[in-house]
Design a protein around this motif. Sequence first.
Motif, mmCIF file in Angstrom:
data_model
loop_
_atom_site.group_PDB
_atom_site.id
_atom_site.type_symbol
_atom_site.label_atom_id
_atom_site.label_comp_id
_atom_site.label_asym_id
_atom_site.label_seq_id
_atom_site.Cartn_x
_atom_site.Cartn_y
_atom_site.Cartn_z
ATOM 1 N N LEU A 198 0.823 -1.210 0.000
ATOM 2 C CA LEU A 198 0.000 0.000 0.000
ATOM 3 C C LEU A 198 0.859 1.264 0.000
ATOM 4 O O LEU A 198 0.563 2.227 -0.725
ATOM 5 C CB LEU A 198 -0.935 0.002 1.215
ATOM 6 C CG LEU A 198 -2.142 -0.938 1.136
ATOM 7 C CD1 LEU A 198 -2.914 -0.918 2.453
ATOM 8 C CD2 LEU A 198 -3.055 -0.552 -0.027
ATOM 9 N N LEU A 199 1.925 1.277 0.794
ATOM 10 C CA LEU A 199 2.813 2.437 0.799
ATOM 11 C C LEU A 199 3.437 2.623 -0.577
ATOM 12 O O LEU A 199 3.515 3.747 -1.093
ATOM 13 C CB LEU A 199 3.904 2.268 1.858
ATOM 14 C CG LEU A 199 4.956 3.383 1.906
ATOM 15 C CD1 LEU A 199 4.312 4.722 2.257
ATOM 16 C CD2 LEU A 199 6.070 3.045 2.892
ATOM 17 N N VAL A 233 0.877 4.200 -2.944
ATOM 18 C CA VAL A 233 0.657 5.634 -2.750
ATOM 19 C C VAL A 233 1.825 6.443 -3.317
ATOM 20 O O VAL A 233 1.625 7.455 -4.004
ATOM 21 C CB VAL A 233 0.462 5.949 -1.254
ATOM 22 C CG1 VAL A 233 0.424 7.458 -1.024
ATOM 23 C CG2 VAL A 233 -0.812 5.304 -0.732
ATOM 24 N N LEU A 292 1.656 6.413 -7.055
ATOM 25 C CA LEU A 292 0.550 7.223 -7.566
ATOM 26 C C LEU A 292 0.844 8.710 -7.485
ATOM 27 O O LEU A 292 0.530 9.476 -8.412
ATOM 28 C CB LEU A 292 -0.727 6.901 -6.780
ATOM 29 C CG LEU A 292 -1.975 7.711 -7.128
ATOM 30 C CD1 LEU A 292 -2.462 7.360 -8.525
ATOM 31 C CD2 LEU A 292 -3.077 7.462 -6.097
ATOM 32 N N THR A 293 1.456 9.148 -6.391
ATOM 33 C CA THR A 293 1.594 10.587 -6.146
ATOM 34 C C THR A 293 2.985 11.143 -6.406
ATOM 35 O O THR A 293 3.128 12.310 -6.803
ATOM 36 C CB THR A 293 1.215 10.904 -4.690
ATOM 37 O OG1 THR A 293 2.116 10.224 -3.794
ATOM 38 C CG2 THR A 293 -0.207 10.446 -4.385
ATOM 39 N N SER A 351 10.858 6.543 2.118
ATOM 40 C CA SER A 351 9.650 7.197 1.607
ATOM 41 C C SER A 351 9.541 8.629 2.130
ATOM 42 O O SER A 351 9.088 9.538 1.418
ATOM 43 C CB SER A 351 8.405 6.395 1.981
ATOM 44 O OG SER A 351 8.280 6.257 3.384
ATOM 45 N N MET A 377 0.126 1.759 -10.708
ATOM 46 C CA MET A 377 -0.440 2.994 -10.173
ATOM 47 C C MET A 377 0.206 4.227 -10.797
ATOM 48 O O MET A 377 -0.404 5.310 -10.834
ATOM 49 C CB MET A 377 -0.261 3.046 -8.652
ATOM 50 C CG MET A 377 -1.019 1.983 -7.887
ATOM 51 S SD MET A 377 -2.809 2.115 -8.081
ATOM 52 C CE MET A 377 -3.146 3.581 -7.120
ATOM 53 N N GLY A 428 -1.188 8.082 -11.774
ATOM 54 C CA GLY A 428 -0.517 9.244 -11.201
ATOM 55 C C GLY A 428 -0.009 10.194 -12.279
ATOM 56 O O GLY A 428 -0.062 11.413 -12.121
ATOM 57 N N LEU A 482 2.050 14.436 -0.438
ATOM 58 C CA LEU A 482 1.236 13.233 -0.213
ATOM 59 C C LEU A 482 2.113 12.033 0.158
ATOM 60 O O LEU A 482 1.706 11.190 0.960
ATOM 61 C CB LEU A 482 0.410 12.935 -1.459
ATOM 62 C CG LEU A 482 -0.686 13.974 -1.773
ATOM 63 C CD1 LEU A 482 -1.327 13.693 -3.125
ATOM 64 C CD2 LEU A 482 -1.746 13.985 -0.673
ATOM 65 N N CYS A 483 3.314 11.969 -0.404
ATOM 66 C CA CYS A 483 4.246 10.906 -0.015
ATOM 67 C C CYS A 483 4.627 11.022 1.459
ATOM 68 O O CYS A 483 4.753 10.004 2.164
ATOM 69 C CB CYS A 483 5.505 10.962 -0.880
ATOM 70 S SG CYS A 483 5.272 10.445 -2.586
ATOM 71 N N ALA A 515 1.793 9.643 3.592
ATOM 72 C CA ALA A 515 1.760 8.173 3.559
ATOM 73 C C ALA A 515 2.881 7.572 4.395
ATOM 74 O O ALA A 515 2.673 6.580 5.108
ATOM 75 C CB ALA A 515 1.859 7.692 2.108
#
Length: 484
Positions: free
Chosen positions: A268-269, A272, A275-276, A334, A398, A402, A425-426, A429
């Motif tokens: 999931l991380l 995200v 995507l972003t 991240s 993803m 993005g 956004l990163c 997350a």
Amino acid sequence: MDSAEASIPDIPPDDSSHASEPAGSPTVERQVQKWTIGTRKPLPTILRAFRHRNFRLFFAGQFISLTGTWMQSVAQAWLVHQMTGSAVLLGSVMFASQFPIFLLAPIGGTVADRVNRYRIVLTTQSVAMVLAAILAALTLTGRIEVWHIFVLASCLGTVNAFDIPARQAFIVSLVGREEMINAIALNSSMFNAARIVGPAMAGILIGLVGEAWCFFYNAVSYIGVLACLLQMKLAISHTVPPTGSPWMNMVEGFRYVAQTPPIRALILLLGVVSLTGVPYAVLMPIIAGEVLDAGAHGLGMLMSSAGVGALIGALTIAGRRGVRGLGRWVATASSCFGVSLIMFSLSTNLWLSAALLVPVGGAMMMQMAASNTLIQSMVPDRLRGRVMSVYSMMFMGMAPMGALWAGTIAESFGAPMAIALGGGLCLIASAIFWSVLPSLRVQGRELILAQQMAAGIIADDVAGSNPGLAALQPSNTAELEKTR
């Protein structure tokens, strides 16, 4: 193929005769001594996966091919930018090339667990060569149109949906679990060495002779990877492919990821961030051409700078002997990725921007390589292809959504704003991942220990030769808690 004999081999022939012997046995030690550098000393820790002939062939072929792939990626983005001047279309091309991965990777992962992975990789690389040749021919003859690029990008994305899960699972089969961490990290290093060389070569060729010759080189480069694959000598595997319908096999893979908290959190991380944050790369032609006024040469410089950072990050992971502490590495990487993206978005100087892309590339690659290593350490062999297909969906699949989102934001508010928003956004997350990390550690270690023991790698076998693995096997609960 349905027979066990047709499935992908787990152990190369030069190692298979000793597969059942302890890692510290005299026989295995003699095998290790075959690979020395001048002074009869074993290869350095960072290069230990090169003891395996099949991995060396894989590494060499993929480096040649991926250099061409990066050249095509940069040239294609530059060509679309020159033809249209549209940030939305730039994002749309990336969407077309990678969205099929999101849709079809689960099917590709199921196929990778049921069919010979070696033959899958041979087939996908051959088809990718044909697609690159078509793109080169259209561009060289002056017939290229934007819709051609969209169609070919979509076809390549479909090929990659089957290639990526099979290739990720195939790497582990070339070296075995004992050197899986090193092999994954070296593979990431090779990917990023190509990421340095490819964009730099593309920037030079675009300026001298145009984009078409980048596409032509990419088509020719696949000959190298196919030649290396055909030279491999692979042993017969006794792994039994999954039974039941392909649909139920696919569902089983998703269910395993959903019900396994450490793997679920890592994926999931990664999703995200993909995507972003990762779509910053699709905006590089705009940053280079309009914000920095640096042209194709500046674009190659920026992409290569990110590649330098990514290579450093991958080599850092390659130097590790165990997985202990990699969860913190993922969280830290991240966070650093988000901060570096925000700083990059504020720069208007080419050299400063290039310097800031080094930590961007390094942090992104450290998160990806560490996540890949942890996931493959925890997943059973029979589910490896399907779990890696979910990994591919989130990392590669993803990104196109993005890219479309980033292109739309850039069209309205500018590319720097789109990149800064993605970095923010990163950061959010990564903060959430930090908050749940303590509860995931014990579960993750239990999964890793279970897979090591299933593979016959127990503390007595590895204590002398692989302290990183031995450290993963605490003798009691107190020791387990102490590793937190």
